[in-house]
Scaffold this motif. Structure first.
Motif, PDB file in Angstrom:
ATOM      1  N   THR A  92      46.659  36.251  27.144  1.00  0.00           N
ATOM      2  CA  THR A  92      47.767  36.445  26.199  1.00  0.00           C
ATOM      3  C   THR A  92      47.229  36.900  24.848  1.00  0.00           C
ATOM      4  N   ARG A 142      44.714  30.165  32.420  1.00  0.00           N
ATOM      5  CA  ARG A 142      45.852  29.350  31.956  1.00  0.00           C
ATOM      6  C   ARG A 142      45.527  28.621  30.648  1.00  0.00           C
ATOM      7  N   GLY A 162      45.504  30.716  27.755  1.00  0.00           N
ATOM      8  CA  GLY A 162      45.986  31.642  26.734  1.00  0.00           C
ATOM      9  C   GLY A 162      45.055  32.797  26.401  1.00  0.00           C
ATOM     10  N   VAL A 184      42.624  44.068  32.837  1.00  0.00           N
ATOM     11  CA  VAL A 184      43.008  42.760  32.281  1.00  0.00           C
ATOM     12  C   VAL A 184      42.450  41.674  33.201  1.00  0.00           C
TER      13      VAL A 184
HETATM   14  C1  LIG Z   1      46.375  37.573  35.104  1.00  0.00           C
HETATM   15  C2  LIG Z   1      45.284  36.943  34.258  1.00  0.00           C
HETATM   16  C3  LIG Z   1      44.597  38.022  33.425  1.00  0.00           C
HETATM   17  C4  LIG Z   1      45.940  35.906  33.320  1.00  0.00           C
HETATM   18  O1  LIG Z   1      44.907  35.408  32.473  1.00  0.00           O
HETATM   19  P1  LIG Z   1      45.034  34.015  31.719  1.00  0.00           P
HETATM   20  O2  LIG Z   1      44.046  34.009  30.632  1.00  0.00           O
HETATM   21  O3  LIG Z   1      44.970  32.913  32.707  1.00  0.00           O
HETATM   22  O4  LIG Z   1      46.534  34.116  31.166  1.00  0.00           O
HETATM   23  P2  LIG Z   1      47.227  33.161  30.083  1.00  0.00           P
HETATM   24  O5  LIG Z   1      46.572  31.832  30.034  1.00  0.00           O
HETATM   25  O6  LIG Z   1      47.321  33.904  28.800  1.00  0.00           O
HETATM   26  O7  LIG Z   1      48.673  33.003  30.731  1.00  0.00           O
HETATM   27  C5  LIG Z   1      49.850  33.064  29.946  1.00  0.00           C
HETATM   28  C6  LIG Z   1      51.036  32.792  30.792  1.00  0.00           C
HETATM   29  O8  LIG Z   1      51.166  33.763  31.837  1.00  0.00           O
HETATM   30  C7  LIG Z   1      51.701  33.133  33.016  1.00  0.00           C
HETATM   31  N1  LIG Z   1      50.672  33.150  34.069  1.00  0.00           N
HETATM   32  C8  LIG Z   1      49.357  33.427  33.946  1.00  0.00           C
HETATM   33  N2  LIG Z   1      48.746  33.358  35.161  1.00  0.00           N
HETATM   34  C9  LIG Z   1      49.723  33.029  36.043  1.00  0.00           C
HETATM   35  C10 LIG Z   1      49.720  32.787  37.437  1.00  0.00           C
HETATM   36  N3  LIG Z   1      48.605  32.900  38.193  1.00  0.00           N
HETATM   37  N4  LIG Z   1      50.898  32.473  38.043  1.00  0.00           N
HETATM   38  C11 LIG Z   1      52.031  32.353  37.316  1.00  0.00           C
HETATM   39  N5  LIG Z   1      52.094  32.554  35.973  1.00  0.00           N
HETATM   40  C12 LIG Z   1      50.953  32.889  35.352  1.00  0.00           C
HETATM   41  C13 LIG Z   1      52.030  31.690  32.616  1.00  0.00           C
HETATM   42  O9  LIG Z   1      53.341  31.692  32.117  1.00  0.00           O
HETATM   43  C14 LIG Z   1      51.035  31.452  31.494  1.00  0.00           C
HETATM   44  O10 LIG Z   1      51.456  30.460  30.618  1.00  0.00           O
HETATM   45  P3  LIG Z   1      51.215  28.892  30.990  1.00  0.00           P
HETATM   46  O11 LIG Z   1      49.784  28.763  31.429  1.00  0.00           O
HETATM   47  O12 LIG Z   1      51.525  28.197  29.712  1.00  0.00           O
HETATM   48  O13 LIG Z   1      52.176  28.579  32.099  1.00  0.00           O
HETATM   49  C15 LIG Z   1      44.247  36.176  35.140  1.00  0.00           C
HETATM   50  O14 LIG Z   1      44.953  35.346  36.057  1.00  0.00           O
HETATM   51  C16 LIG Z   1      43.325  37.084  35.917  1.00  0.00           C
HETATM   52  O15 LIG Z   1      42.292  37.524  35.381  1.00  0.00           O
HETATM   53  N6  LIG Z   1      43.658  37.368  37.202  1.00  0.00           N
HETATM   54  C17 LIG Z   1      42.816  38.176  38.055  1.00  0.00           C
HETATM   55  C18 LIG Z   1      42.791  39.582  37.572  1.00  0.00           C
HETATM   56  C19 LIG Z   1      44.170  40.195  37.585  1.00  0.00           C
HETATM   57  O16 LIG Z   1      44.947  40.035  38.509  1.00  0.00           O
HETATM   58  N7  LIG Z   1      44.431  40.932  36.504  1.00  0.00           N
HETATM   59  C20 LIG Z   1      45.667  41.669  36.346  1.00  0.00           C
HETATM   60  C21 LIG Z   1      45.556  42.940  37.098  1.00  0.00           C
HETATM   61  S1  LIG Z   1      46.800  44.063  36.604  1.00  0.00           S
END
Ligand SMILES: CC(C)(COP(=O)(O)OP(=O)(O)OC[C@H]1O[C@@H](n2cnc3c(N)ncnc32)[C@H](O)[C@@H]1OP(=O)(O)O)[C@@H](O)C(=O)NCCC(=O)NCCS
Length: 135
Positions: A87, A82, A84, A74
């Protein structure tokens, strides 16, 4: 923000480009492009997010198709977080896993997964058989 589209199959994916993007975004785990392709093609479900022809997100699920599934890879590109994207990718995966117990092995990004309904579990065990990726 440029439009983001989501595909739930592996057709047309440039695996070398995916590898290069993950390296650049510091989320590569040493798989070769061929190993990325095998990982995704051998998965039960995949989702790839694309923007302006570039891969900007991935998620995939391993599953027996009946009762147990496991989420891996993921990732949303740092520049598009941030908004979506993850999600939406997870929604597309989970929609294909109705009735199944879906597992996740991480202590990162807990708030993101909590928001999707995942709850921490107190126990878990794992093993890498031999060396990582056999390298
Ligand atoms: C984790 C990850 C996949 C989230 O991707 P994203 O597209 O930014 O996620 P979304 O925009 O759908 O986030 C949905 C919600 O999740 C929560 N969220 C996402 N990232 C967050 C963060 N860094 N800290 C706190 N809450 C977080 C928030 O509630 C967010 O809603 P909001 O933006 O309205 O507050 C991304 O940060 C990533 O690629 N990280 C590095 C790789 C990683 O760690 N992957 C997971 C390994 S298991």
């Amino acid at each position: 923000m440029a439009a983001v589209s989501y595909q739930v199959h592996c057709d047309g994916i440039d695996w070398a480009a995916l590898k290069a993007t993950l390296v650049e975004d510091d989320f590569d785990n040493e798989r070769t492009p061929q190993e990325y392709e095998a990982s995704f093609r051998n998965s039960h479900s995949v989702c790839v997010a694309l923007s302006e022809g570039r891969i900007v997100g991935t998620a995939r699920a391993l599953s027996d198709g009946v009762c147990n599934a496991y989420i891996v890879d993921v990732w949303t590109h740092s520049s598009l977080r941030r908004q979506g994207i993850a999600t939406r990718m997870m929604g597309l995966l989970l929609g294909r896993l109705q009735g199944q117990h879906v597992y996740l092995f991480t202590d990162d990004q807990v708030e993101f997964y909590r928001g999707l309904g995942f709850r921490p579990q107190a126990i878990g065990m794992s093993l890498v058989v031999g060396s990582w990726l056999g390298h």
